[in-house]
Design a protein around this motif. Structure first.
Motif, PDB file in Angstrom:
ATOM      1  N   LEU A  23      -8.410   2.246   6.002  1.00  0.00           N
ATOM      2  CA  LEU A  23      -9.326   1.611   6.964  1.00  0.00           C
ATOM      3  C   LEU A  23      -8.927   1.834   8.421  1.00  0.00           C
ATOM      4  O   LEU A  23      -9.706   1.566   9.324  1.00  0.00           O
ATOM      5  N   ILE A  24      -7.731   2.330   8.655  1.00  0.00           N
ATOM      6  CA  ILE A  24      -7.303   2.591  10.026  1.00  0.00           C
ATOM      7  C   ILE A  24      -8.197   3.662  10.656  1.00  0.00           C
ATOM      8  O   ILE A  24      -8.438   3.675  11.860  1.00  0.00           O
ATOM      9  N   ARG A  57      -6.842  -0.111  -4.459  1.00  0.00           N
ATOM     10  CA  ARG A  57      -7.276  -1.049  -3.403  1.00  0.00           C
ATOM     11  C   ARG A  57      -6.308  -0.979  -2.221  1.00  0.00           C
ATOM     12  O   ARG A  57      -6.706  -0.990  -1.062  1.00  0.00           O
ATOM     13  N   THR A  58      -5.023  -0.916  -2.545  1.00  0.00           N
ATOM     14  CA  THR A  58      -3.998  -0.826  -1.503  1.00  0.00           C
ATOM     15  C   THR A  58      -4.203   0.417  -0.643  1.00  0.00           C
ATOM     16  O   THR A  58      -4.196   0.363   0.586  1.00  0.00           O
ATOM     17  N   VAL A  69      -1.747   3.347  12.851  1.00  0.00           N
ATOM     18  CA  VAL A  69      -1.128   3.304  11.527  1.00  0.00           C
ATOM     19  C   VAL A  69      -1.767   2.228  10.666  1.00  0.00           C
ATOM     20  O   VAL A  69      -1.887   1.077  11.088  1.00  0.00           O
ATOM     21  N   GLY A  70      -2.203   2.618   9.481  1.00  0.00           N
ATOM     22  CA  GLY A  70      -2.644   1.632   8.490  1.00  0.00           C
ATOM     23  C   GLY A  70      -1.579   1.557   7.417  1.00  0.00           C
ATOM     24  O   GLY A  70      -1.131   2.583   6.909  1.00  0.00           O
ATOM     25  N   TYR A  71      -1.125   0.353   7.092  1.00  0.00           N
ATOM     26  CA  TYR A  71      -0.071   0.221   6.092  1.00  0.00           C
ATOM     27  C   TYR A  71      -0.404  -0.893   5.123  1.00  0.00           C
ATOM     28  O   TYR A  71      -0.778  -1.993   5.527  1.00  0.00           O
ATOM     29  N   ALA A  72      -0.306  -0.606   3.860  1.00  0.00           N
ATOM     30  CA  ALA A  72      -0.568  -1.631   2.849  1.00  0.00           C
ATOM     31  C   ALA A  72       0.424  -1.454   1.712  1.00  0.00           C
ATOM     32  O   ALA A  72       0.876  -0.339   1.449  1.00  0.00           O
ATOM     33  N   TYR A  73       0.787  -2.569   1.073  1.00  0.00           N
ATOM     34  CA  TYR A  73       1.677  -2.423  -0.074  1.00  0.00           C
ATOM     35  C   TYR A  73       1.291  -3.373  -1.184  1.00  0.00           C
ATOM     36  O   TYR A  73       0.555  -4.352  -0.964  1.00  0.00           O
ATOM     37  N   SER A  74       1.771  -3.062  -2.347  1.00  0.00           N
ATOM     38  CA  SER A  74       1.495  -3.909  -3.496  1.00  0.00           C
ATOM     39  C   SER A  74       2.661  -3.811  -4.449  1.00  0.00           C
ATOM     40  O   SER A  74       3.258  -2.740  -4.601  1.00  0.00           O
ATOM     41  N   ASP A  75       3.000  -4.923  -5.099  1.00  0.00           N
ATOM     42  CA  ASP A  75       4.001  -4.789  -6.150  1.00  0.00           C
ATOM     43  C   ASP A  75       3.341  -4.928  -7.517  1.00  0.00           C
ATOM     44  O   ASP A  75       4.005  -5.036  -8.528  1.00  0.00           O
ATOM     45  N   ARG A  97       7.912  -2.683   1.555  1.00  0.00           N
ATOM     46  CA  ARG A  97       7.105  -3.638   2.321  1.00  0.00           C
ATOM     47  C   ARG A  97       7.001  -3.257   3.798  1.00  0.00           C
ATOM     48  O   ARG A  97       6.301  -3.921   4.560  1.00  0.00           O
ATOM     49  N   THR A 141      -7.221   0.187   1.550  1.00  0.00           N
ATOM     50  CA  THR A 141      -6.979  -0.690   2.710  1.00  0.00           C
ATOM     51  C   THR A 141      -6.265   0.066   3.826  1.00  0.00           C
ATOM     52  O   THR A 141      -6.643  -0.014   4.992  1.00  0.00           O
ATOM     53  N   ALA A 142      -5.233   0.827   3.460  1.00  0.00           N
ATOM     54  CA  ALA A 142      -4.508   1.612   4.466  1.00  0.00           C
ATOM     55  C   ALA A 142      -5.462   2.595   5.137  1.00  0.00           C
ATOM     56  O   ALA A 142      -5.384   2.848   6.341  1.00  0.00           O
TER      57      ALA A 142
END
Lengths: 121, 476
Positions: free
Chosen positions: B96-97, B89-90, B74-80, B350, B93-94
């Motif tokens: 990349l898994i 970008r977020t 699992v790739g997980y990314a977050y942004s507010d 998140r 990044t996810a």
């Protein structure tokens, strides 16, 4: 906008909204973590976040708001809400932001100068 | 009957073309599945202590979580930061898994029409904070007026208006607004020789603010006070194995902790739950039917849609003592060849979702509470559960009973103090010897924690008799 400018703006807006004292705290964070099991990436996690918190005091009453919307409209809403919340809270003579000597030996400098000083050593 | 929700007339939390670009970016390195989760959550909280409002706060948080899955990875990314560049970008990044390169095909999203299990007309976030504070003041006065021995009263009110949008590469698109509120009061009654007893009560749910006209703050304050005063002068609880009768409602916490968690699909897949591999087997007394139901009207744990875009469901987990099913999120269902049961929930954008309970309760039986209590020669009546601890791997539990009474000759008699229920979940299930007809949900108090994520849940239980439960106490 720089975080310091955002904080200054929020404090100004809070005072306009009726706060006797106001304090803004903003932060921006980036974090990353990777978990590997048996040589394989099992989980990859990355986060970027920002946020601002506002503490206001009106007539010894405290109100607190926070949010992630740093636009001028977003900040205005935070300021208005914080003052409204303070009006519903009880008076407490202990409520107050530090001032004068409580701020330490550099109290005479303004915040912006202090930040510059620290940056350059 | 659940009503169909009207098509949303407001603009989505994030423009749909951007959501599609994010899904593509998350798939760009060869992931099998990607998901975008957008959330806006506005919350308010106020605390009353010693008769005055000590703090009142409110906040609004918006953010996006992107998940990419390949196999069990699992790739997980977050942004507010909702700026397009930051979100892309977020998503990258996810992505990349996975480590390949791929031109992902287009995603055709379609909105799933959802039933609605909560009708909150006015978002709680838009109700004036002064009215929320007023609830606390009324509850405080009622608790103090109940009995002069009630001294320390603290009250808490919290609400949130949470809007979510979930989209994934299977083409699902779902949106929901989940309002939630809770009013609670805790108080301490002082008896003779420095004796102190506490009481706690409250409730709420996914309900309009008008809910508190019926479930009044006065009633909340008085019930908290009643609990505290009721057990002043209690005698030490008798220890040892005995028959216990659980009061309806909040006692369902025992079921949630000692059984429910063991039926969550991550513990099942990893084999860490003692219910793993036992489908179709008898795991409880035939009087026991356990249901997890995300569709309870206005329930604290109810969800029109889970945090992965699947509709909330009513699931029979144990039927007449036989294990029937588990609680699946998307990932664990996929890995084990099952379908999601609408149990993927997360605290916020998140966090990646986990299989979780919604409202978990024991189905009613056919005995009246009077019959059940009347049939007990000597035992313990557990009216109010306090805190507890459970080990999910073996089902061992310890619960403090904050309000308990002796049962003598079929009648509830003296209050006792210091009673603890000690046992093993599946053993207790097998020892259930009577289930009442008084089906009951808790008033809307529960928050469940798992892997550092808190989600609101409901629990429930009719009056239940369990034989041979070990009671820890200081009396003989």
């Amino acid at each position: 906008m720089k975080l310091l400018d955002t904080c200054e703006l929020l404090v100004t807006l809070a005072r306009k909204a009726g706060a006797a004292e106001a304090e803004a705290y903003a932060e921006r964070t980036r974090e990353a973590s990777v978990r590997v099991r048996d040589g394989e990436v099992e989980e990859l996690h990355q986060a970027s976040s920002k946020g601002i918190g506002l503490r206001v005091i009106c007539g010894q009453r405290l109100g607190f708001t926070y949010g992630t919307d740093l636009s001028k409209d977003g900040l205005k809403e935070l300021a208005g809400k914080a003052v409204a919340l303070a009006k519903g809270a009880a008076k407490d003579p202990a409520n107050g932001l530090p001032r004068g000597a409580q701020l330490g030996p550099r109290a005479h400098e303004n915040v912006r100068d202090a930040v510059v000083l620290r940056k350059h050593g | 009957m659940p009503r169909k929700s009207k098509a949303s007339t407001r603009s989505p939390l994030l423009p749909l073309p951007l959501v599609e670009r994010l899904l593509s970016a998350a798939m760009s390195r060869g992931a099998e599945f990607a998901e975008v989760y957008v959330e806006r959550n506005t919350s308010t909280a106020a605390m009353l202590d010693e008769g005055s409002i000590k703090s009142a706060q409110s906040g609004s948080v918006t953010g996006v979580g992107v998940r990419a899955i390949r196999g069990a990875q699992v790739g997980y990314a977050y942004s507010d930061d909702l700026d397009e560049a930051a979100l892309l970008r977020t998503a990258q990044t996810a992505a990349l898994i996975a480590d390949g390169n791929r031109e992902p095909g287009p995603v055709n999203m379609s909105r799933t029409p959802l039933p609605t299990h909560y009708q909150v007309r006015t978002p709680l976030a838009s109700i004036d904070v002064a009215r929320k504070i007023e609830l606390l003041q009324q509850a405080d006065s009622a608790a103090r007026a109940y009995d002069r021995r009630v001294k320390q009263v603290t009250g808490a009110y919290a609400d949130q208006t949470r809007e979510i949008l979930v989209a994934n590469t299977l083409g699902h698109l779902a949106e929901d607004r989940q309002d939630l509120c809770r009013l609670s009061v805790q108080c301490v009654a002082f008896g003779k020789n420095g004796e102190r007893r506490t009481g706690f009560y409250g409730g709420g749910g996914r309900v309009d603010f008008r809910f508190f006209e019926d479930f009044s703050p006065g009633q909340v304050g008085r019930e908290a006070a009643r609990q505290a005063v009721a057990t002043l002068g209690a005698v030490p609880a008798p220890s040892g194995p005995q028959t216990v009768v659980l009061a309806p409602g909040w006692s369902g916490i025992l079921l949630h902790e000692a059984v429910g968690h063991g039926l969550e699909a991550d513990f099942i897949r990893k084999g860490t739950s003692l219910f793993a591999g036992k489908l179709g087997e008898k795991v409880a007394s035939e009087l026991v039917t356990v249901i997890d139901d995300g569709t309870v009207a206005g329930g604290r744990g109810s969800i029109n849609v889970d945090d992965e875009g699947n509709p909330g469901e009513r699931k029979v987990l144990i039927e007449n003592g036989v294990l029937k099913g588990y609680l699946y999120d998307h990932l664990n269902a996929k890995l084990t060849g099952q379908r999601s049961t609408g149990s993927g929930r997360r605290q916020s954008f998140r966090y990646a979702p986990l299989p979780r309970m919604t409202n978990t309760y024991l189905a009613p039986g056919d005995q009246t509470p009077e019959e059940i209590i009347g049939g007990v020669e000597r035992g313990l009546y557990c009216r109010q559960f306090g805190g507890g601890q459970v080990d999910i791997s073996n089902g061992n539990f310890v619960f403090e009973i904050s309000e308990a009474y002796l049962i003598q000759g079929g009648e509830i008699t003296k209050p006792v103090k210091g009673a603890m229920l000690i046992g093993v979940g599946p053993e207790a299930l097998k020892n259930v010897s009577a289930v009442g007809s008084d089906a009951s949900h808790d008033p809307g108090l529960g928050t469940c924690g798992k892997d550092g994520q808190a989600v609101p849940v409901g629990v429930g239980l009719p009056t239940v008799r369990i034989d041979n439960v070990t009671v820890g106490g200081t009396g003989a």
